[in-house]
Design an enzyme around this catalytic site. Structure first.
Site, PDB file in Angstrom:
ATOM      1  N   CYS A   2       0.622  -1.302   0.014  1.00  0.00           N
ATOM      2  CA  CYS A   2      -0.002   0.108  -0.092  1.00  0.00           C
ATOM      3  C   CYS A   2       0.901   1.346   0.005  1.00  0.00           C
ATOM      4  O   CYS A   2       2.152   1.141   0.459  1.00  0.00           O
ATOM      5  CB  CYS A   2      -0.739   0.051   1.443  1.00  0.00           C
ATOM      6  SG  CYS A   2      -1.889  -1.542   1.328  1.00  0.00           S
ATOM      7  N   ARG A  27       4.737   0.326  -5.862  1.00  0.00           N
ATOM      8  CA  ARG A  27       4.736  -0.725  -4.987  1.00  0.00           C
ATOM      9  C   ARG A  27       3.952  -1.886  -5.200  1.00  0.00           C
ATOM     10  O   ARG A  27       3.656  -2.567  -4.339  1.00  0.00           O
ATOM     11  CB  ARG A  27       4.480   0.271  -3.775  1.00  0.00           C
ATOM     12  CG  ARG A  27       5.425   1.211  -3.337  1.00  0.00           C
ATOM     13  CD  ARG A  27       4.922   2.180  -2.392  1.00  0.00           C
ATOM     14  NE  ARG A  27       4.611   1.506  -1.037  1.00  0.00           N
ATOM     15  CZ  ARG A  27       5.347   1.594  -0.209  1.00  0.00           C
ATOM     16  NH1 ARG A  27       6.518   2.200  -0.253  1.00  0.00           N
ATOM     17  NH2 ARG A  27       4.829   1.270   1.051  1.00  0.00           N
ATOM     18  N   TRP A  75      -3.228  -2.576  -1.470  1.00  0.00           N
ATOM     19  CA  TRP A  75      -2.659  -3.884  -1.979  1.00  0.00           C
ATOM     20  C   TRP A  75      -3.335  -4.832  -0.790  1.00  0.00           C
ATOM     21  O   TRP A  75      -3.037  -4.960   0.132  1.00  0.00           O
ATOM     22  CB  TRP A  75      -1.091  -4.070  -1.883  1.00  0.00           C
ATOM     23  CG  TRP A  75      -0.652  -5.327  -2.557  1.00  0.00           C
ATOM     24  CD1 TRP A  75      -0.442  -5.676  -3.983  1.00  0.00           C
ATOM     25  CD2 TRP A  75      -0.430  -6.558  -1.877  1.00  0.00           C
ATOM     26  NE1 TRP A  75       0.092  -6.912  -3.866  1.00  0.00           N
ATOM     27  CE2 TRP A  75      -0.060  -7.648  -2.712  1.00  0.00           C
ATOM     28  CE3 TRP A  75      -0.453  -6.639  -0.307  1.00  0.00           C
ATOM     29  CZ2 TRP A  75       0.359  -8.730  -2.375  1.00  0.00           C
ATOM     30  CZ3 TRP A  75      -0.008  -8.360   0.009  1.00  0.00           C
ATOM     31  CH2 TRP A  75       0.498  -9.249  -1.190  1.00  0.00           C
ATOM     32  N   ASN A  99      -1.434   1.938   5.948  1.00  0.00           N
ATOM     33  CA  ASN A  99      -0.643   1.034   5.749  1.00  0.00           C
ATOM     34  C   ASN A  99      -0.186  -0.030   6.750  1.00  0.00           C
ATOM     35  O   ASN A  99      -0.187   0.760   7.895  1.00  0.00           O
ATOM     36  CB  ASN A  99       0.877   1.587   5.216  1.00  0.00           C
ATOM     37  CG  ASN A  99       0.547   2.111   3.753  1.00  0.00           C
ATOM     38  OD1 ASN A  99      -0.626   2.125   3.206  1.00  0.00           O
ATOM     39  ND2 ASN A  99       1.599   2.660   3.215  1.00  0.00           N
ATOM     40  N   GLY A 100      -0.184  -1.377   6.665  1.00  0.00           N
ATOM     41  CA  GLY A 100       0.125  -1.968   7.745  1.00  0.00           C
ATOM     42  C   GLY A 100      -0.930  -3.077   7.895  1.00  0.00           C
ATOM     43  O   GLY A 100      -1.924  -3.129   7.396  1.00  0.00           O
ATOM     44  N   GLU A 479      17.896 -16.902  -9.868  1.00  0.00           N
ATOM     45  CA  GLU A 479      17.409 -15.320 -10.026  1.00  0.00           C
ATOM     46  C   GLU A 479      16.672 -15.198 -11.449  1.00  0.00           C
ATOM     47  O   GLU A 479      15.863 -14.776 -11.407  1.00  0.00           O
ATOM     48  CB  GLU A 479      18.627 -14.279  -9.975  1.00  0.00           C
ATOM     49  CG  GLU A 479      18.280 -13.160 -10.124  1.00  0.00           C
ATOM     50  CD  GLU A 479      17.150 -12.451  -9.347  1.00  0.00           C
ATOM     51  OE1 GLU A 479      16.684 -13.103  -8.377  1.00  0.00           O
ATOM     52  OE2 GLU A 479      16.703 -11.453  -9.701  1.00  0.00           O
ATOM     53  N   LYS A 483      13.001 -14.013 -11.913  1.00  0.00           N
ATOM     54  CA  LYS A 483      12.688 -13.088 -12.904  1.00  0.00           C
ATOM     55  C   LYS A 483      11.479 -13.259 -13.795  1.00  0.00           C
ATOM     56  O   LYS A 483      10.580 -12.619 -14.110  1.00  0.00           O
ATOM     57  CB  LYS A 483      13.939 -12.482 -13.787  1.00  0.00           C
ATOM     58  CG  LYS A 483      14.118 -10.968 -13.781  1.00  0.00           C
ATOM     59  CD  LYS A 483      14.462 -10.238 -12.495  1.00  0.00           C
ATOM     60  CE  LYS A 483      13.668 -10.502 -11.225  1.00  0.00           C
ATOM     61  NZ  LYS A 483      14.371 -10.033 -10.153  1.00  0.00           N
ATOM     62  N   GLU A 486       8.023 -13.878 -12.188  1.00  0.00           N
ATOM     63  CA  GLU A 486       7.265 -12.923 -11.651  1.00  0.00           C
ATOM     64  C   GLU A 486       6.699 -12.003 -12.739  1.00  0.00           C
ATOM     65  O   GLU A 486       5.544 -11.327 -12.392  1.00  0.00           O
ATOM     66  CB  GLU A 486       7.965 -12.295 -10.532  1.00  0.00           C
ATOM     67  CG  GLU A 486       9.083 -11.642 -11.056  1.00  0.00           C
ATOM     68  CD  GLU A 486       9.645 -10.732  -9.934  1.00  0.00           C
ATOM     69  OE1 GLU A 486      11.096 -10.425  -9.991  1.00  0.00           O
ATOM     70  OE2 GLU A 486       8.816 -10.010  -9.019  1.00  0.00           O
ATOM     71  N   HIS A 502      17.670 -36.761 -10.608  1.00  0.00           N
ATOM     72  CA  HIS A 502      17.293 -37.549  -9.683  1.00  0.00           C
ATOM     73  C   HIS A 502      15.714 -37.284  -9.338  1.00  0.00           C
ATOM     74  O   HIS A 502      15.019 -37.206  -8.494  1.00  0.00           O
ATOM     75  CB  HIS A 502      18.021 -36.970  -8.314  1.00  0.00           C
ATOM     76  CG  HIS A 502      19.280 -37.187  -8.336  1.00  0.00           C
ATOM     77  ND1 HIS A 502      19.897 -38.434  -8.101  1.00  0.00           N
ATOM     78  CD2 HIS A 502      20.529 -36.618  -8.821  1.00  0.00           C
ATOM     79  CE1 HIS A 502      20.905 -38.770  -8.129  1.00  0.00           C
ATOM     80  NE2 HIS A 502      21.514 -37.373  -8.722  1.00  0.00           N
ATOM     81  N   LYS A 601       5.915  -4.103  -4.627  1.00  0.00           N
ATOM     82  CA  LYS A 601       7.369  -3.722  -4.532  1.00  0.00           C
ATOM     83  C   LYS A 601       7.983  -3.904  -3.201  1.00  0.00           C
ATOM     84  O   LYS A 601       9.213  -4.564  -2.948  1.00  0.00           O
ATOM     85  CB  LYS A 601       7.736  -2.292  -5.133  1.00  0.00           C
ATOM     86  CG  LYS A 601       9.218  -2.141  -5.013  1.00  0.00           C
ATOM     87  CD  LYS A 601       9.919  -2.599  -6.121  1.00  0.00           C
ATOM     88  CE  LYS A 601      11.287  -2.205  -6.293  1.00  0.00           C
ATOM     89  NZ  LYS A 601      12.131  -3.182  -6.927  1.00  0.00           N
TER      90      LYS A 601
HETATM   91  O1  M6R Z   1      13.023  -4.736  -0.718  1.00  0.00           O
HETATM   92  P1  M6R Z   1      13.854  -6.168  -0.664  1.00  0.00           P
HETATM   93  O2  M6R Z   1      14.869  -6.106  -1.134  1.00  0.00           O
HETATM   94  O3  M6R Z   1      13.645  -6.660   0.808  1.00  0.00           O
HETATM   95  O4  M6R Z   1      12.442  -7.327  -1.370  1.00  0.00           O
HETATM   96  C1  M6R Z   1      12.773  -8.386  -1.161  1.00  0.00           C
HETATM   97  C2  M6R Z   1      11.914  -9.087  -2.298  1.00  0.00           C
HETATM   98  O5  M6R Z   1      10.561  -8.962  -2.109  1.00  0.00           O
HETATM   99  C3  M6R Z   1      12.163  -8.772  -3.617  1.00  0.00           C
HETATM  100  O6  M6R Z   1      13.604  -8.990  -3.824  1.00  0.00           O
HETATM  101  C4  M6R Z   1      11.349  -9.365  -4.651  1.00  0.00           C
HETATM  102  O7  M6R Z   1      11.760 -10.848  -4.760  1.00  0.00           O
HETATM  103  C5  M6R Z   1      11.580  -8.804  -6.270  1.00  0.00           C
HETATM  104  N1  M6R Z   1      10.268  -8.408  -6.695  1.00  0.00           N
HETATM  105  C6  M6R Z   1      11.815  -9.841  -7.259  1.00  0.00           C
HETATM  106  O8  M6R Z   1      12.057  -9.149  -8.334  1.00  0.00           O
END
Ligand code: M6R
Length: 606
Positions: A2, A27, A75, A99-100, A479, A483, A486, A502, A601
């Site tokens: 949020c 975000r 969110w 937020n929270g 990674e 990527k 997501e 395996h 985000k």
């Molecule tokens: O802000 P942060 O680096 O702590 O966030 C951690 C993850 O939420 C973040 O890296 C997430 O996996 C990315 N959106 C991936 O691209």
């Protein structure tokens, strides 16, 4: 997650709120809303979906006039995305954005219901609005204080009281909030990009402090009513950094910013050709005396930690344990004052990483944060901080933040290996020089990005995909796979190439493309054998490897060649094609690249 904004000043409040909310879109959100206080009336407008829906609804309402208001991008956590569940919540007297998460909302709701309150949304936030209303008897601070004493959980709140024109009240606990200062105007925001268009000067609101923005001037007090003088900070990010600058998406822009981000991050930490991270307070002596090193993070930041583990273990011969923060918190980790826990986070606000930090401190371990956002909670609470200087990362898919996180791990590894006597000064200098040469090689890869576009065109209709590699290449595969999934929504897994046989190889058919990362030359033959195994099962194969290495057509359907540097540093180059493949696949599938579905985000809830 949020986003909160608020404005008091001479400008058209609705426009400022919408502009600022747009800067927080990255975000992640599923609905948005604003409330404007004008002439003793609070006018609220909310809409599910993108900000454009909210703008349209405001237009249909004939616009909302005023100079004081609050806004929110939601969110969903409690209750589905809907108009009703969107913020602001409240009534004619009080209106809030939040937020929270309010953890005791069920108990509070039952109590309020007994007092005759009814609820229209499924949110925890509505309970706070009703509680404020219940305690309000003409004194906003008293109502805030009493409400604060009742609610448990995390919150950043922006509050309007009908009876107090041109005034926003704010309070927070464990959810970040800044109060920004303009020329005769003041703002609240959950993140710096929201206010950059108007000002760079801001205050960090601390847990348990109340901010009062009245007639464009911000003041602060404790819950007991004592005034607080706060340090005025200046954002070192500019508007340009938070704009697309001619690129179609933030993600593409941020991929291109990586060479600069690396230079800005490592240059201040290389002194006379040697790595030097002492600026953060961790000396060579301390570094070599830690018994164990833990790296704790989430998502991409955790993947950066895995690269860190391989490199530190290989060079410095110190064992490193990498944990997903949400697991670390609950596995009762064995920690002592001689241990170092490294927390990695772009935002510095990720809830699980923050709690892992607190747990580590409680158990006496030393904590070092590798964080991008200045003044964020993790940066402030850790014993030591190494800031990455990537600038604002707007795209939900992290690219440049990952790159600079691993750059910092290389510096730590070089310095630790040298401190431990595992490498001599010449080797340390050579590695540091190699690290400094990475940006120019990334430029070469970026100039050949149509290779990645081609691979994306071959993947666009895939439903499943495998990434394989060994050693550092395996770390990187994780990674690459994250990527892709997501932002393209294609299911993908990363696998240690040698582990395929395996079980997982049973999935391999002509419908399962495989991307192999093969940059570690001591493991080259072994990984190529694994590629042949999947090829024999009719998988389409794509190989990321050194430019100079020839790969037979019967092994790879397509090779992406990248420049050669020390194998240890190859992840910094090889990740770039993986990022670009994910990016172009997402574009070809017509997805919202920068704001993938269901994602936020900054994950500020557990
Ligand atoms: O802000 P942060 O680096 O702590 O966030 C951690 C993850 O939420 C973040 O890296 C997430 O996996 C990315 N959106 C991936 O691209």
């Amino acid at each position: 997650m949020c986003g909160i904004v608020g404005y008091v000043g001479a400008r058209d409040c609705t426009q400022v709120l919408l502009d600022s909310l747009a800067k927080l879109e990255y975000r992640g959100y599923d609905s948005a809303g604003i409330a404007v206080l004008d002439n003793d009336v609070i006018t609220t407008c909310k809409a599910q979906g993108r900000l454009a829906n909210l703008e349209e609804r405001i237009r249909q309402q004939g616009g909302i006039k005023g100079h004081c208001g609050i806004g929110h991008t939601r969110w969903a956590t409690h209750g589905e995305p809907s108009d009703i569940n969107s913020h602001p919540h409240g009534n004619a007297v009080v209106s809030i954005v939040h937020n929270g998460i309010i953890e005791n909302y069920k108990t509070l709701k039952e109590r309020l219901e007994k007092k005759g309150y009814t609820f229209i949304s499924q949110t925890d936030t509505e309970i706070v609005a009703k509680l404020l209303d219940y305690y309000y008897n003409g004194d906003p601070i008293e109502a805030i204080r009493k409400t604060e004493a009742r609610i448990e959980g995390s919150y950043a709140l922006g509050i309007l009281f009908r009876d107090f024109p041109n005034t926003i009240y704010s309070i927070r606990k464990d959810s970040p909030l800044i109060v920004a200062k303009g020329d005769g105007e003041a703002f609240i925001a959950s993140d710096v990009p929201a206010i950059l268009k108007y000002t760079k000067e801001y205050y960090l609101l601390e847990s348990g402090e109340i901010a009062i923005l009245h007639e464009g001037v911000a003041s602060f007090m404790t819950l007991d009513g004592d005034p607080i003088e706060k340090e005025l900070l200046v954002a070192n990010w500019d508007m340009e950094a938070a704009e697309k600058g001619g690129y179609e998406h933030f993600m593409l822009k941020e991929i291109h910013e990586q060479p600069t981000a690396i230079k800005t991050t490592i240059a201040p930490r290389i002194v006379d050709g040697m790595p030097d991270i002492e600026e953060c307070g961790v000396t060579l002596q301390m570094l070599k005396n830690f018994n164990n090193i833990f790296v704790v993070a989430c998502g991409t930041a955790m993947h950066a930690g895995i690269v860190g583990k391989y490199v530190i273990e290989k060079l410095a011969r110190v064992s490193v344990t990498v944990d997903v923060a949400s697991e670390f918190r609950y596995r009762n980790p064995i920690l002592s004052p001689d241990d170092l826990v490294i927390l990695v986070s772009q935002s510095g606000e990720t809830a699980d990483t923050k709690e892992a930090l607190r747990l580590s401190k409680d158990r006496g371990a030393k904590t070092l944060a590798i964080v991008n956002v200045k003044g964020s909670s993790i940066a402030r609470e850790a014993d030591y901080v190494l800031y990455t200087h990537a600038g604002p990362e707007i795209s939900v898919a992290s690219t440049k933040a990952y790159m600079v996180q691993i750059a910092v791990f290389y510096l730590i590894a070089f310095e630790l290996a040298y401190a431990k006597g595992q490498i001599d000064e010449d080797e340390c200098r050579r590695l540091t020089k190699e690290l400094s040469s990475v940006p120019k090689f990334i430029d070469v890869i970026l100039a050949q990005k149509d290779n990645c576009q081609y691979v994306a065109s071959k993947l666009v209709n895939a439903e499943n995909l495998l990434y394989i590699g060994r050693g550092l290449d395996y770390a990187l595969s994780m990674e690459g796979s994250l990527k892709l999934k997501e932002i393209s929504y294609i299911h993908s897994e990363s696998y240690a190439a040698g582990e395929l046989k395996h079980g997982t190889i049973s999935l391999v058919t002509d419908q399962m493309p495989v991307i192999a990362v093969v940059t570690q030359r001591d493991l080259f033959d072994k990984t190529i054998s694994n590629v042949k195994e999947v090829k024999a099962r009719k998988a389409q194969t794509f190989i990321v490897t050194h430019q100079y290495i020839n790969i037979d057509d019967d092994v790879a359907d397509y090779k992406i060649g990248i420049p050669t540097i020390d194998d240890m540093l190859m992840p910094m180059l090889a990740v770039v094609p993986l990022q670009l493949i994910a990016y172009y696949t997402s574009v070809l599938r017509g997805n919202d690249v920068d704001k993938p579905r269901n994602l936020a985000k900054s994950v500020t809830v557990e």
